[in-house]
Motif scaffolding. Structure first.
Motif, short mmCIF file in Angstrom:
data_model
loop_
_atom_site.label_atom_id
_atom_site.label_comp_id
_atom_site.label_asym_id
_atom_site.label_seq_id
_atom_site.Cartn_x
_atom_site.Cartn_y
_atom_site.Cartn_z
N ALA A 67 27.43 16.92 -21.22
CA ALA A 67 27.27 17.43 -19.92
C ALA A 67 27.79 16.82 -18.74
O ALA A 67 28.49 17.14 -17.81
N ASN A 68 27.67 15.33 -18.89
CA ASN A 68 28.04 14.38 -17.84
C ASN A 68 30.10 14.39 -17.83
O ASN A 68 30.58 14.33 -16.80
N THR A 115 17.21 23.11 -18.92
CA THR A 115 16.84 22.37 -17.85
C THR A 115 17.34 20.79 -18.25
O THR A 115 17.47 20.80 -19.76
N LYS A 116 17.85 19.75 -17.52
CA LYS A 116 18.20 18.72 -17.98
C LYS A 116 17.19 18.18 -18.73
O LYS A 116 17.68 17.22 -19.74
N THR A 117 15.95 18.26 -18.57
CA THR A 117 14.89 17.38 -19.35
C THR A 117 14.71 17.92 -20.65
O THR A 117 14.33 17.06 -21.54
N GLN A 148 19.71 26.51 -11.63
CA GLN A 148 18.68 25.57 -11.90
C GLN A 148 17.47 26.09 -10.52
O GLN A 148 16.22 25.98 -10.84
N TRP A 161 17.47 18.27 -22.74
CA TRP A 161 18.97 18.14 -23.05
C TRP A 161 18.79 17.04 -24.32
O TRP A 161 17.91 16.19 -23.89
N GLN A 188 23.80 15.95 -25.83
CA GLN A 188 24.26 17.07 -24.84
C GLN A 188 24.40 16.48 -23.27
O GLN A 188 25.05 16.73 -22.64
N THR A 189 23.54 15.56 -23.36
CA THR A 189 23.80 14.73 -21.92
C THR A 189 24.85 14.12 -21.86
O THR A 189 25.68 14.20 -20.59
N TYR A 208 25.82 25.39 -12.15
CA TYR A 208 24.66 24.81 -12.92
C TYR A 208 23.46 24.69 -11.85
O TYR A 208 22.14 25.17 -12.20
N ASN A 209 23.60 24.07 -10.84
CA ASN A 209 22.62 23.66 -10.18
C ASN A 209 22.03 24.91 -9.34
O ASN A 209 20.80 25.02 -8.85
#
Length: 306
Positions: free
Chosen positions: A195-196, A183-185, A213, A187, A191-192, A209-210
């Motif tokens: 990912a962007n 999950t994004k939390t 999740q 990362w 990694q963030t 990915y969405n």
């Protein structure tokens, strides 16, 4: 020392299940209301179907049955050696989506509710996401090879394009594998950033990915079966709109097994105990550097866990 223990110090020679240990082991006294069924690899790729009692919590009293192979008819024949009265005590059994496991559970435990493990669904969704990432990675490799060949034609030196974080496209797609499972939390800062970049360049990966999740969130946040059903229906609609074939396959799988999947919301039961027990077997096997004598290995295993 091991030979002394096997031949003289242990009860292996008088073990009452020794004659059929390679084929099957039964411990009817360990049966309980909530069971898990799964397959495990013992040695040389040989698969065993293993039935465990959740209340055993991976300790003594956990193993109910271990049967060589995964063929439904063979496993059913062995489990039916347990008296029907005992088998009728089982109220819930967790399993994966394999047809043979469903048939075994249905035939052997007629009073039980079958619950398909949600983590198998999430794993399928993650694999579908990774499939899309890998597709773009192969494309990036092909593009780089074409660019190198084109540069050679004109006696030029090829220089790969680097992104703001220092990755090439090929590296970005390769290094994105691990954080896509999270999950994004969870990362890290790097990694963030990666990912962007990935999601900006490849919107399809963001969409996939969405979807992954959202499926995870349905099982983590919902307790009501009706609400869970409604959320899954909305997720199916999003999958249909996405146009991803692999996600459509997962969607159809859920539809075909929806009742057993929705049973998860009754007690939030999963097959995690069976997966954990499989890990214990692998650790036990590694401790003794493999399985030299299958019967003796099973004797030691069941002494601890049955």
């Amino acid at each position: 020392m091991q030979y002394q223990y096997k031949d003289f110090l242990s009860d292996f020679k008088i073990w009452d299940q020794k004659s059929h240990a390679k084929q099957w082991l039964l411990f009817p006294e360990n049966i309980g209301k909530r069971l898990s069924i799964d397959e495990t690899c013992l040695s040389n790729g040989e698969l065993y179907t293993i039935l465990t009692n959740k209340s055993g919590r991976g300790r003594k009293g956990t193993i109910v049955a271990m049967i060589l192979g995964t063929k439904a008819s063979s496993v059913i024949d062995v489990i039916e050696k347990i008296p029907l009265k005992k088998r009728n005590l089982v109220k819930e059994i967790t399993l994966d989506m394999a047809a043979n496991m469903g048939l075994i559970a249905k035939k052997c435990f007629p009073n039980s509710v079958r619950v398909i493990d949600r983590f198998h669904l999430q794993k399928l969704a993650s694999e579908a996401l990774q499939e899309i990432r890998i597709k773009y990675r192969w494309k990036a490799i092909d593009q780089e090879n074409e660019a190198i060949e084109e540069a050679k034609k004109f006696n030029k030196k090829y220089e790969s394009q680097t992104l703001v974080n220092g990755d090439t496209l090929k590296q970005l797609l390769a290094r994105s594998r691990h954080f896509l499972y999270k999950t994004k939390t969870k990362w890290s800062v790097s990694q963030t950033e990666r990912a962007n970049l990935l999601f900006e360049l490849y919107p399809d990966i963001l969409k996939a990915y969405n979807l992954t999740q959202e499926l995870r969130t349905i099982f983590e946040k919902k307790n009501d079966k009706i609400i869970g059903f409604a959320k899954l229906a909305k997720w199916h609609e999003k999958v249909n709109q996405s146009g991803f074939n692999s996600f459509n396959t997962i969607s159809r799988t859920i539809i075909n097994h929806y009742q057993a999947i929705l049973n998860y919301f009754d007690n939030r039961s999963t097959n995690a105990s069976a997966e954990s027990f499989n890990a214990k077997i692998k650790a036990f096997r590694a401790q003794f550097r493999g399985v030299r004598n299958v019967e003796f290995f099973l004797f030691r295993l069941t002494n601890i866990y049955a």
